[in-house]
Scaffold this motif. Structure first.
Motif, PDB file in Angstrom:
ATOM      1  N   ILE A  61      40.025  74.741   9.621  1.00  0.00           N
ATOM      2  CA  ILE A  61      41.242  74.878  10.446  1.00  0.00           C
ATOM      3  C   ILE A  61      40.941  74.601  11.927  1.00  0.00           C
ATOM      4  N   TYR A  62      39.744  74.971  12.357  1.00  0.00           N
ATOM      5  CA  TYR A  62      39.361  74.654  13.743  1.00  0.00           C
ATOM      6  C   TYR A  62      39.272  73.136  13.923  1.00  0.00           C
ATOM      7  N   ARG A  63      38.760  72.459  12.895  1.00  0.00           N
ATOM      8  CA  ARG A  63      38.653  71.008  12.966  1.00  0.00           C
ATOM      9  C   ARG A  63      40.047  70.377  13.068  1.00  0.00           C
ATOM     10  N   ILE A  64      41.002  70.924  12.336  1.00  0.00           N
ATOM     11  CA  ILE A  64      42.368  70.385  12.396  1.00  0.00           C
ATOM     12  C   ILE A  64      42.915  70.559  13.818  1.00  0.00           C
ATOM     13  N   VAL A  65      42.686  71.730  14.395  1.00  0.00           N
ATOM     14  CA  VAL A  65      43.144  71.969  15.773  1.00  0.00           C
ATOM     15  C   VAL A  65      42.436  70.999  16.724  1.00  0.00           C
ATOM     16  N   HIS A  66      41.139  70.817  16.498  1.00  0.00           N
ATOM     17  CA  HIS A  66      40.377  69.880  17.339  1.00  0.00           C
ATOM     18  C   HIS A  66      41.015  68.486  17.282  1.00  0.00           C
ATOM     19  N   ASN A  67      41.305  68.012  16.060  1.00  0.00           N
ATOM     20  CA  ASN A  67      41.917  66.685  15.904  1.00  0.00           C
ATOM     21  C   ASN A  67      43.265  66.594  16.608  1.00  0.00           C
ATOM     22  N   GLU A  68      44.063  67.635  16.425  1.00  0.00           N
ATOM     23  CA  GLU A  68      45.386  67.649  17.067  1.00  0.00           C
ATOM     24  C   GLU A  68      45.236  67.628  18.594  1.00  0.00           C
ATOM     25  N   ALA A  69      44.293  68.426  19.077  1.00  0.00           N
ATOM     26  CA  ALA A  69      44.077  68.501  20.530  1.00  0.00           C
ATOM     27  C   ALA A  69      43.599  67.158  21.073  1.00  0.00           C
ATOM     28  N   MET A  70      42.698  66.503  20.329  1.00  0.00           N
ATOM     29  CA  MET A  70      42.188  65.208  20.784  1.00  0.00           C
ATOM     30  C   MET A  70      43.307  64.162  20.818  1.00  0.00           C
ATOM     31  N   ASN A  71      44.173  64.227  19.804  1.00  0.00           N
ATOM     32  CA  ASN A  71      45.317  63.303  19.798  1.00  0.00           C
ATOM     33  C   ASN A  71      46.194  63.549  21.020  1.00  0.00           C
ATOM     34  N   SER A  72      46.370  64.820  21.354  1.00  0.00           N
ATOM     35  CA  SER A  72      47.197  65.182  22.501  1.00  0.00           C
ATOM     36  C   SER A  72      46.536  64.726  23.805  1.00  0.00           C
ATOM     37  N   VAL A  73      45.221  64.912  23.863  1.00  0.00           N
ATOM     38  CA  VAL A  73      44.480  64.493  25.071  1.00  0.00           C
ATOM     39  C   VAL A  73      44.602  62.983  25.264  1.00  0.00           C
ATOM     40  N   LYS A  74      44.471  62.243  24.142  1.00  0.00           N
ATOM     41  CA  LYS A  74      44.572  60.779  24.221  1.00  0.00           C
ATOM     42  C   LYS A  74      45.960  60.387  24.711  1.00  0.00           C
ATOM     43  N   LYS A  75      46.933  61.141  24.247  1.00  0.00           N
ATOM     44  CA  LYS A  75      48.324  60.852  24.599  1.00  0.00           C
ATOM     45  C   LYS A  75      48.551  61.038  26.096  1.00  0.00           C
ATOM     46  N   TYR A  76      48.009  62.109  26.622  1.00  0.00           N
ATOM     47  CA  TYR A  76      48.275  62.435  28.028  1.00  0.00           C
ATOM     48  C   TYR A  76      47.093  62.154  28.952  1.00  0.00           C
ATOM     49  N   ARG A  77      46.043  61.549  28.397  1.00  0.00           N
ATOM     50  CA  ARG A  77      44.831  61.155  29.142  1.00  0.00           C
ATOM     51  C   ARG A  77      44.633  61.797  30.513  1.00  0.00           C
ATOM     52  N   LYS A  78      44.090  62.995  30.475  1.00  0.00           N
ATOM     53  CA  LYS A  78      43.832  63.635  31.763  1.00  0.00           C
ATOM     54  C   LYS A  78      42.422  64.193  31.770  1.00  0.00           C
ATOM     55  N   GLU A  79      41.588  63.548  30.963  1.00  0.00           N
ATOM     56  CA  GLU A  79      40.246  64.081  30.789  1.00  0.00           C
ATOM     57  C   GLU A  79      39.430  63.986  32.075  1.00  0.00           C
ATOM     58  N   VAL A  80      38.640  65.006  32.336  1.00  0.00           N
ATOM     59  CA  VAL A  80      37.786  64.981  33.525  1.00  0.00           C
ATOM     60  C   VAL A  80      36.624  64.024  33.259  1.00  0.00           C
ATOM     61  N   GLU A  93      28.396  75.969  12.509  1.00  0.00           N
ATOM     62  CA  GLU A  93      29.867  75.922  12.424  1.00  0.00           C
ATOM     63  C   GLU A  93      30.424  74.925  13.444  1.00  0.00           C
ATOM     64  N   ILE A  94      29.864  74.946  14.650  1.00  0.00           N
ATOM     65  CA  ILE A  94      30.322  74.007  15.689  1.00  0.00           C
ATOM     66  C   ILE A  94      30.039  72.573  15.224  1.00  0.00           C
ATOM     67  N   SER A  95      28.883  72.407  14.588  1.00  0.00           N
ATOM     68  CA  SER A  95      28.523  71.094  14.063  1.00  0.00           C
ATOM     69  C   SER A  95      29.556  70.624  13.036  1.00  0.00           C
ATOM     70  N   ASP A  96      30.003  71.543  12.175  1.00  0.00           N
ATOM     71  CA  ASP A  96      31.040  71.208  11.176  1.00  0.00           C
ATOM     72  C   ASP A  96      32.373  70.875  11.841  1.00  0.00           C
ATOM     73  N   ILE A  97      32.718  71.634  12.856  1.00  0.00           N
ATOM     74  CA  ILE A  97      34.019  71.455  13.510  1.00  0.00           C
ATOM     75  C   ILE A  97      34.056  70.145  14.303  1.00  0.00           C
ATOM     76  N   LEU A  98      32.994  69.886  15.045  1.00  0.00           N
ATOM     77  CA  LEU A  98      32.996  68.712  15.933  1.00  0.00           C
ATOM     78  C   LEU A  98      32.406  67.449  15.298  1.00  0.00           C
ATOM     79  N   HIS A  99      31.840  67.619  14.083  1.00  0.00           N
ATOM     80  CA  HIS A  99      31.197  66.498  13.390  1.00  0.00           C
ATOM     81  C   HIS A  99      30.078  65.880  14.223  1.00  0.00           C
TER      82      HIS A  99
END
Lengths: 158, 181
Positions: B77-96, B150-156
């Motif tokens: 479930i953390y991985r799903i949130v990660h994917n959703e968040a990354m999609n959102s970040v790409k959409k609004y591109r405000k990465e430092v 676990e972090i390794s599993d979440i972030l691949h």
């Protein structure tokens, strides 16, 4: 519990209760995996034949060169092209949908796989491993039965 | 519903899939706060974080039969949130941007701050400026109490890379915090 939290829980549970969202059936995942597997197998066969075809055409000079090339083209498994494309594309689309976990990696895995098969084929040819296998080793029987060299040697003996 | 509180996530998923989908609310109760905090750490926007968590719960329900119960539900479930968040970040591109000129000298102060769990407002502010590739493993490790595996599993990413990113993130944070002063 904050309002925001209640809102998320209520919104999701409402969708579940009103059947606005449903669990995908198990067959969906099995289908996706089978398609992916079929696509990968077809792409392996295709890659191996493509590599040998390219390498063969590069050194097809000499006695009976054109004949050997025609033989190879005649035995080329053309069916692998649509099967590989359809299998891989459909498999990746389905897997991307259901296995959200692998969302960003599916294409990478497939392209990496195909690339490694191609590289392995080229390396085998460059190192002359295929010729060694043709003469001795556990792969001898299989290679001799399937290789165009066998056909050419048979032709020469006759 | 109280009798289900004792069950593990994976056991609960089995029941939801085959018997009672209503129990998905127990899963939401267990993860809502944690996932919201995780999404907020990535996005820095309450509304977007809330949308991401809601979308992640919907996707996880739809794909629940695709989840392998031999694995950890929390990583999934953390991985799903990660994917959703990354999609959102790409959409609004405000990465430092990644700060290449940072000097990677070791310093234990930041680590001690974290270990004591006394994360000051200042540390949180410094973390906001940390590039996402470093902030994410750091947040998972210290805020969500996830192990390297676990972090390794979440972030691949391999556990070794997780360790390196966490180590570097502490050094970069130290630099950011010093610059702010």
């Amino acid at each position: 519990m904050s309002n925001e939290e209640i809102k998320i829980k209520d919104a999701v549970m409402e969708k579940i209760r009103h059947d606005e969202i449903k669990m995908r059936p198990t067959i969906y995942y099995i289908g996706g995996s089978i398609l992916m597997l079929v696509g990968l197998v077809a792409s392996v066969v295709l890659s191996v034949f493509l590599v040998s075809l390219v390498q063969f055409s590069l050194r097809s000079h000499g006695p009976m060169g054109q004949y050997r090339l025609d033989q190879l083209l005649g035995s080329f498994p053309w069916w692998t092209i649509p099967v590989a494309v359809v299998g891989l594309v459909a498999g990746v689309i389905i897997l991307r949908r259901y296995e959200v976990v692998y969302k960003h990696n599916a294409w990478l895995v497939v392209s990496g796989f195909i690339l490694s098969v191609l590289l392995a084929g080229i390396l085998i040819n460059l190192t002359g491993l295929d010729n060694i296998w043709l003469k001795r080793g556990p792969m001898r029987g299989m290679l001799r039965n399937n290789s165009q060299t066998q056909t050419f040697e048979d032709f020469r003996r006759r | 519903m109280i009798e289900y509180e004792e069950k593990t996530d994976e056991e609960l998923v089995e029941i939801i899939r085959s018997v009672d989908r209503e129990l998905f609310s127990v899963i939401i109760d267990r993860y809502e706060k944690k996932l919201f905090r995780y999404a907020f750490n990535l996005i820095k926007n309450e509304l977007k974080a809330s949308d991401i968590v809601q979308e992640a719960f919907i996707k996880s329900f739809i794909n629940l039969k695709g989840f392998d119960t031999k694995k950890k539900f929390s990583s999934w479930i953390y991985r799903i949130v990660h994917n959703e968040a990354m999609n959102s970040v790409k959409k609004y591109r405000k990465e430092v941007p990644i700060l290449d000129d940072m000097d990677f000298q070791s310093n234990e102060n930041i680590e001690k701050d974290f270990e004591k769990k006394e994360i000051s407002e200042e540390v949180v502010q410094c973390m906001d400026q940390l590039p996402l590739m470093y902030a994410e493993p750091l947040a998972l490790y210290y805020f969500e109490d996830k192990t390297y595996d676990e972090i390794s599993d979440i972030l691949h990413i391999p556990p070794g890379t997780v360790a390196i990113r966490i180590k570097r993130s502490k050094i970069i944070m130290k630099k950011i915090c010093q610059t702010k002063r």
